[in-house]
Enzyme design. Structure first.
Site: not given
Length: 783
Positions: A307-308
């Site tokens: 994820d980011y």
């Protein structure tokens, strides 16, 4: 009709005769063998071709180019025709980028892809991703709402249309579906998932993957799915986003892993890591999750993306500096680094000091290249950049029509005293509330590609459906929240709430005056779109106090009040349930929300949604979910209070609205539950049947739900578990006999040794219209 693990027969319908001729059975068997052999041969050829292409490329790649494939930076916006001058262009030319995300339009993506194909040394195409969560330009209901349709065909259609539209705009990869089980409505991202149940969540996961990826991932109208967030992201402590998760392995396997596993079985192309820790290790550094479970146990052969900035965030988790956490992530089995660039900037040094191996880097690079091959990007890097497609494939009338129909099926009628709903198309309606005339909030959270101005508000929807037959008196009545600073936190991402500077008292006076002129009041209240979603946790899940004050004032007028409830999570609505005669939960219905809401309010569509998440009486009951364990001191069903039993002093154990609950404008009667046998052995099959009759005056849909309780086990078992369901359509007065087939496979669970099996003993079989109101029969099943 939507059927899961069962069949349905209309009253009077007879089964067709089975094929009796032996030679026909033999012929069919031979045909199946031939088809299977042909498919296996074709699959082997494709795999051989892919391996040849990937091996050829990797033999030419430098270390820096291999690391580049593991890099997924955000593109930002790029002006059409100016891609070569953008900040990212230099990295693409150097082979330092494997893909980009959140850049859209076929024209822009073609410009960027051209740089990779024409100006980089090895001409490796980029993969382009985006958060296509519940639609692209045509926005469908939020995922929690979609789960309340209990209609897998509809959910697959949502993913299919999303893929068609996104692929027409250059996107070939979506960060969806999110399948995190959550039993805590404080957590904002409950809006993005399928609710609290692993079985229902697994069916949704399969439908979404199938809809996105279709039967041919290389087709120009399919996109690669990415199941997320692996793992356990929905179990964050206190419902606070990104917070610690800690649970036993037996609970992981029995209650949380099933939807992820279902996505893997459905062939999902990629997996996204979660932000939280599992067993004290952040997921992006967990070899147990990313390799032992995902690849070795489940056989996943796609690629894993973080994820980011999840790798960089492990520094704050306390696992070391960027070089250390990047090496940990690669060794765990992560293949692509989203935004953080830790892989790009540190792995070469880690290779030098033997913290990682070239084999680990090669394995990650290979998986990224294989994904691009499966998408057909090596055959045609511009296959998703057909400039003629957007005009004919995006935001079409047919897509909007389907969005409207599916939205109506997601709404859940929670209360309807004295059949207040549906409304008549006549007289005067007072339409009141901060969400009554706000089209920009209708799409809900994570609608990043939406054209919000094209969304339909409740006010516009009522006008569209009722026309000039109804006189509408509108008043805002309240702001979304009583505090302007608090409201500014949720009036974001192009979804303003239009803060009104008047006092609460002045707005309520205006609303009361409008109500007094009306025959009925429709109060559009609840959450703004961005009160749920990422980083939108709430410690108070009641209706905001200023909105509740408005609702009380409207009720005091004596006019009948319909609460049209907007929310991205289960709310605590005990006061509303006690005092408001009709409550229609519409979640966030997407582009066509206003039209769909009006369709249901006026009875053009009969609501059929059923809750996929339990609604508590108050926050103190959280976490509350239907498939809980029994304890050693269970409270007798329907009782409250007993000392030295598992209960509360101040509230019963019961939910306000149970899992699977939802009313209709008609009524359904369940006949006698019948089982094919009460004693079974080995691999026998249990046939469960029940007649369901529409006893009302209008046609309707009902979700018939089957639950099983394993009464004695080597480990404690839930009080009930959903094992099958069917959504059926019944005309007024019609009866259908619904039949389910249960096998030992439906009885399996993970024991204390994490072996997946079933055990001899007694089982309760329950069927009904929700998890609370069921008929029960007991069986004994021996091995």
């Amino acid at each position: 009709m939507n059927t899961i693990n069962g069949r349905c027969f209309r009253s009077g319908e007879r089964n067709s005769s089975p094929i009796k001729s032996g030679w026909l059975r033999q012929l069919a068997f031979v045909a199946i063998l031939l088809i299977g052999a042909a498919c296996a041969t074709e699959s082997a050829k494709k795999t051989g071709d892919m391996d040849k292409k990937v091996n050829q490329l990797m033999s030419q790649m430098t270390l820096e180019e291999k690391l580049g494939q593991l890099n997924l930076p955000g593109a930002g916006d790029i002006t059409t025709g100016q891609a070569s001058n953008s900040d990212i262009a230099g990295k693409i030319k150097a082979g330092s980028v494997g893909g980009l995300f959140n850049i859209k339009t076929a024209e822009k993506i073609r410009d960027v892809q051209r740089i990779a194909i024409e100006e980089s040394r090895l001409k490796i195409p980029l993969i382009f991703g985006m958060d296509v969560i519940h639609g692209y330009k045509t926005v469908f209901p939020i995922p929690l709402a979609l789960s309340c349709t209990w209609n897998m065909d509809a959910i697959e259609t949502v993913a299919r249309i999303s893929a068609v539209e996104a692929s027409a705009d250059g996107i070939c990869w979506t960060f969806s579906p999110m399948v995190d089980i959550s039993r805590d409505p404080r957590w904002g991202r409950v809006a993005e998932g399928g609710g609290e149940d692993p079985y229902l969540g697994a069916q949704i996961a399969r439908a979404m993957v199938k809809g996105y990826q279709g039967d041919d991932l290389s087709a120009s109208t399919t996109i690669m799915a990415c199941v997320k967030h692996f793992a356990l992201y929905g179990a964050a402590e206190a419902g606070r986003d990104y917070n610690t998760t800690d649970m036993s392995h037996i609970r992981m396997y029995n209650e949380y892993f099933l939807p992820y596993h279902a996505a893997i079985e459905a062939g999902v192309g990629s997996v996204m890591t979660s932000f939280n820790e599992v067993d004290g290790i952040p997921a992006s550094a967990s070899k147990w999750l990313m390799t032992d479970v995902l690849r070795d146990q489940w056989g996943f052969d796609g690629f894993v993306v973080t994820d980011y900035t999840a790798i960089n965030e492990m520094i704050d988790h306390g696992l070391g500096d960027l070089k250390t956490v990047s090496a940990l992530s690669l060794k765990a089995g992560v293949d692509m680094d989203m935004v953080g660039e830790g892989f790009l900037t540190t792995l070469a040094s880690s290779l030098d000091d033997h913290s990682v191996t070239i084999n680990e880097i090669d394995a990650a690079c290979r998986r990224i290249l294989e994904a691009k091959y499966k998408l057909g990007l090596f055959d045609d890097p511009y296959r998703y950049c057909d400039l003629s497609r957007p005009a004919k494939d995006i935001f079409t009338p047919e897509h909007r029509k389907l969005a409207r129909e599916i939205a109506t099926e997601s709404f859940v009628l929670l209360k309807n005293d004295n059949q207040l709903l549906p409304l008549q198309k006549g007289g005067t309606i007072a339409l009141i509330g901060p969400l009554a005339d706000n089209r920009l909030n209708m799409p809900g959270t994570w609608s990043v590609a939406a054209d919000f101005d094209q969304s339909v508000s409740v006010l516009d929807g009522i006008r569209n459906v009722a026309g000039d037959q109804v006189n509408i008196v509108y008043a805002k009545g309240a702001n979304v929240l009583p505090d302007s600073i608090a409201e500014s936190r949720v009036a974001i991402f192009g979804k303003p709430t239009y803060w009104d500077t008047r006092s609460n008292e002045a707005m309520i006076r205006e609303a009361v005056a409008a109500a007094q002129k009306s025959d009925v009041v429709v109060a559009a209240l609840g959450e703004a779109a961005e009160m749920s979603g990422e980083c939108s946790s709430r410690s108070d899940i009641n209706l905001p106090e200023n909105q509740q004050a408005l609702l009380k004032a409207l009720l005091k007028t004596g006019k009948p009040v319909v609460l049209v409830l907007f929310t991205g999570r289960p709310l605590a609505l005990s006061w509303e349930n006690e005092n408001v005669p009709a409550i229609l939960n519409v979640w966030f219905g997407g582009t066509e929300a206003g039209n769909a809401i009006a369709d249901v309010l006026f009875g053009d569509v009969n609501p059929s949604g059923k809750l996929s998440a339990t609604f508590p009486q108050n926050l103190g009951q959280v976490p509350i979910y239907y498939n809980h364990k029994n304890t050693g001191r269970p409270l007798p069903e329907g009782a409250w209070f007993q000392k030295f039993r598992s209960n509360y002093l101040d509230v019963s154990n019961d939910p306000l609205y149970p899992f699977g609950f939802g009313l209709s404008y008609t009524s359904f009667n369940y006949g006698e539950l019948k089982l094919s046998s009460a004693e079974l052995k080995g691999d026998q099959k249990l046939l469960v049947s029940i007649p369901v009759t529409n006893t009302g005056k209008v046609d309707g849909k009902e979700v018939v739900q089957l639950y099983i309780r394993d009464l004695v086990g080597t480990v404690t078992r839930p009080v009930k578990e959903l094992k099958a369901f069917q959504k059926i359509s019944l005309k007024a007065g019609e009866t259908q006999t619904v039949e389910f087939e249960i096998t030992p496979e439906d009885l399996k669970f993970y024991n204390s040794e994490l072996n997946y099996d079933w055990e001899t003993g007694e089982f309760d079989v329950m069927v009904g219209g929700n998890s609370r109101d069921v008929q029960t029969s007991r069986i004994n099943w021996e091995k």
